[in-house]
Design a protein around this motif. Structure first.
Motif, short mmCIF file in Angstrom:
data_model
loop_
_atom_site.label_atom_id
_atom_site.label_comp_id
_atom_site.label_asym_id
_atom_site.label_seq_id
_atom_site.Cartn_x
_atom_site.Cartn_y
_atom_site.Cartn_z
N VAL A 62 0.84 -1.19 0.00
CA VAL A 62 0.00 0.00 0.00
C VAL A 62 0.88 1.25 0.00
O VAL A 62 0.56 2.24 -0.67
CB VAL A 62 -0.94 0.00 1.24
CG1 VAL A 62 -1.72 1.31 1.32
CG2 VAL A 62 -1.88 -1.20 1.19
N GLY A 68 -1.52 0.27 -3.05
CA GLY A 68 -1.81 1.69 -2.84
C GLY A 68 -2.59 2.28 -3.99
O GLY A 68 -3.50 3.10 -3.79
N ILE A 69 -2.25 1.88 -5.21
CA ILE A 69 -2.98 2.36 -6.39
C ILE A 69 -4.39 1.79 -6.38
O ILE A 69 -5.36 2.48 -6.73
CB ILE A 69 -2.24 1.99 -7.68
CG1 ILE A 69 -0.78 2.48 -7.64
CG2 ILE A 69 -2.96 2.58 -8.89
CD1 ILE A 69 -0.61 3.97 -7.44
N LEU A 72 -6.40 3.85 -4.03
CA LEU A 72 -6.78 5.12 -4.65
C LEU A 72 -8.01 4.94 -5.53
O LEU A 72 -8.98 5.72 -5.43
CB LEU A 72 -5.62 5.67 -5.49
CG LEU A 72 -5.98 6.85 -6.42
CD1 LEU A 72 -6.44 8.06 -5.61
CD2 LEU A 72 -4.81 7.21 -7.33
N HIS A 75 -11.14 4.46 -3.62
CA HIS A 75 -11.60 5.76 -3.12
C HIS A 75 -12.29 6.55 -4.23
O HIS A 75 -13.38 7.12 -4.02
CB HIS A 75 -10.40 6.53 -2.58
CG HIS A 75 -10.73 7.85 -1.99
ND1 HIS A 75 -11.67 8.02 -1.00
CD2 HIS A 75 -10.24 9.11 -2.24
CE1 HIS A 75 -11.74 9.29 -0.66
NE2 HIS A 75 -10.89 9.97 -1.40
N SER A 376 3.47 6.69 -6.37
CA SER A 376 2.89 5.84 -5.33
C SER A 376 1.92 6.60 -4.44
O SER A 376 1.83 7.83 -4.47
CB SER A 376 4.00 5.23 -4.49
OG SER A 376 4.68 6.24 -3.76
N LEU A 377 1.21 5.84 -3.59
CA LEU A 377 0.21 6.44 -2.71
C LEU A 377 0.83 7.29 -1.62
O LEU A 377 0.39 8.41 -1.37
CB LEU A 377 -0.67 5.35 -2.09
CG LEU A 377 -1.81 5.88 -1.20
CD1 LEU A 377 -2.82 6.69 -2.01
CD2 LEU A 377 -2.52 4.73 -0.49
N ALA A 382 -0.11 9.51 -6.50
CA ALA A 382 -1.38 8.87 -6.14
C ALA A 382 -1.93 9.46 -4.84
O ALA A 382 -3.14 9.63 -4.68
CB ALA A 382 -1.19 7.36 -6.01
N GLY A 383 -1.05 9.76 -3.89
CA GLY A 383 -1.49 10.35 -2.63
C GLY A 383 -2.05 11.74 -2.81
O GLY A 383 -3.03 12.13 -2.14
N TYR A 386 -5.48 11.39 -4.20
CA TYR A 386 -6.37 10.95 -3.13
C TYR A 386 -6.83 12.15 -2.29
O TYR A 386 -8.02 12.30 -1.97
CB TYR A 386 -5.66 9.93 -2.25
CG TYR A 386 -6.56 9.11 -1.36
CD1 TYR A 386 -7.21 9.65 -0.26
CD2 TYR A 386 -6.75 7.76 -1.61
CE1 TYR A 386 -8.02 8.90 0.56
CE2 TYR A 386 -7.59 6.99 -0.80
CZ TYR A 386 -8.21 7.57 0.28
OH TYR A 386 -9.02 6.81 1.09
#
Length: 404
Positions: A62, A68-69, A72, A75, A376-377, A382-383, A386
């Motif tokens: 994650v 983690g993707i 996302l 979400h 990445s998240l 990606a974060g 989000y």
């Protein structure tokens, strides 16, 4: 301070009714600002998808990998109510499950997170049998987590707390007791036993009746340390008794309050005198969650005042040169404003979250460092996506893979 963060260009344009905030008096974002966010999410998703073609194919986590993707897109499927996002989430979750190679039991960096996310996605797609199989894989790790004599740490990234979050994550999406409450309470009990035992061993029970270490350090922030553990022990889902909350948890979080810097920031580790880091993982933007939860539980205004000071540190020093991510970037620091907004309903905090969002929507134009995993998240794009999606519904915004 200057070496790690940019001067906040919004510092002298703080919230007022004359500042033309991008929302109305009820906290509803203006159509123009919503359109900007939608456009930027679409644009960043295209960049992210292109960049992921060269990502490490074996990273299932994650924190920096495929799970983690998947989280996302899960979400986004809820924000946009878009089945295609859920199917995209399934693709990434499946990719993660095909390259599991870790014995770690946690949500962020271990198998448990990948299985938990896959379970929720499959459940939402109607594949209940396959979802149950993933949950069974998570629960198989319970026995090893409960061994007090193991070398398993207690923190979020690699320890028992990360396993606890996996259980809470599943129940959150199932909206009930899919994971037996008994399992959750058992993990909380072993967390407290471990903390009590270590405090006795180090002869510091008079300072903090619960104490934890990771690699020989008493970390403070939520990723590896005390603030994260105390935050979870105060959650209603963990059902810690009122007696233990008052005799074990509260004196321990009071110890954390006492090591605050004069600036309102917090050290990365107990005994660290360098007031440097203003991240979710280390510093005030992560400790704020412990304080806001303490205020909810104990109704002591001192906790709210300390939390407000944490948010002030993030406002002053939170536009980080490390980038726009959530672990150590501007998006992660912006979540501290959303935490305060949801607790106090003070529009000042929504305004500050929107200003940090504006900074993030100029992604790549400030001369920030490129993260090791740039899409990445927790470290990368990606974060940020989000966070922008969360801002569309600020009253329900929660720091991903951590906040309950």
């Amino acid at each position: 301070m200057d070496a790690r963060s940019f001067p906040n260009p919004f510092l002298y344009q703080d919230y007022s009714k004359d500042a033309s905030p991008p929302f109305n008096s009820a906290g509803q974002l203006s159509p123009e600002f919503v359109s900007r966010i939608h456009y930027k999410i679409k644009e960043l998703l295209q960049h992210m998808e292109a960049g992921l073609k060269s990502a490490d194919p074996r990273d299932f986590t994650v924190y920096t990998g495929w799970s983690g993707i998947a989280l996302l897109y899960l979400h986004l499927s809820e924000v946009y109510r878009d089945q295609s996002c859920l199917l995209r989430a399934q693709e990434y979750a499946s990719k993660a499950l095909h390259c599991l190679n870790s014995r770690d039991v946690t949500f962020l960096c271990g198998d448990a997170g990948s299985y938990a996310i896959a379970a929720v996605i499959l459940y939402k797609l109607g594949s209940h049998k396959e979802a149950d199989e993933c949950i069974s894989r998570v629960l198989q790790k319970h026995t090893s987590v409960m061994r007090l004599d193991s070398r398993l740490p207690d923190e979020l990234l690699y320890g028992r707390l990360g396993y606890l979050y996996s259980l809470l994550f599943i129940n959150k999406y199932y909206k009930g007791e899919k994971v037996p409450y008994r399992c959750i309470q058992e993990v909380c009990e072993i967390l407290m036993k471990s903390g009590e035992s270590f405090a006795v061993h180090k002869r510091i029970t008079n300072q903090s009746p619960l104490m934890y270490e990771y690699y020989g350090e008493y970390y403070v922030g939520p990723a590896h340390g005390l603030a994260g553990i105390y935050y979870y022990l105060m959650q209603p889902e963990c059902n810690v008794s009122s007696e233990k909350l008052h005799t074990l948890v509260r004196p321990s979080l009071e110890y954390v309050r006492q090591i605050r810097y004069p600036s309102g920031n917090y050290p990365a580790c107990v005994g660290d005198n360098r007031d440097l880091l203003v991240h979710w993982c280390h510093g005030a933007p992560g400790v704020i969650y412990m304080l806001t939860q303490a205020y909810k539980v104990f109704q002591d205004g001192n906790y709210l005042a300390d939390a407000a000071q944490c948010a002030e540190v993030a406002w002053q020093r939170g536009l980080l040169k490390k980038g726009y991510g959530i672990c150590h970037g501007a998006a992660g620091n912006a979540y501290s404003f959303l935490a305060m907004y949801n607790l106090t309903h003070d529009l000042k905090y929504l305004y500050r979250a929107c200003k940090f969002a504006e900074w993030c929507m100029d992604y790549g134009h400030h001369g920030c460092r490129t993260p090791d995993t740039p899409y990445s998240l927790f470290e990368g794009m990606a974060g940020t996506i989000y966070f922008l999606a969360d801002l569309l519904d600020p009253a329900n915004a929660r720091f991903p893979a951590f906040e309950i």
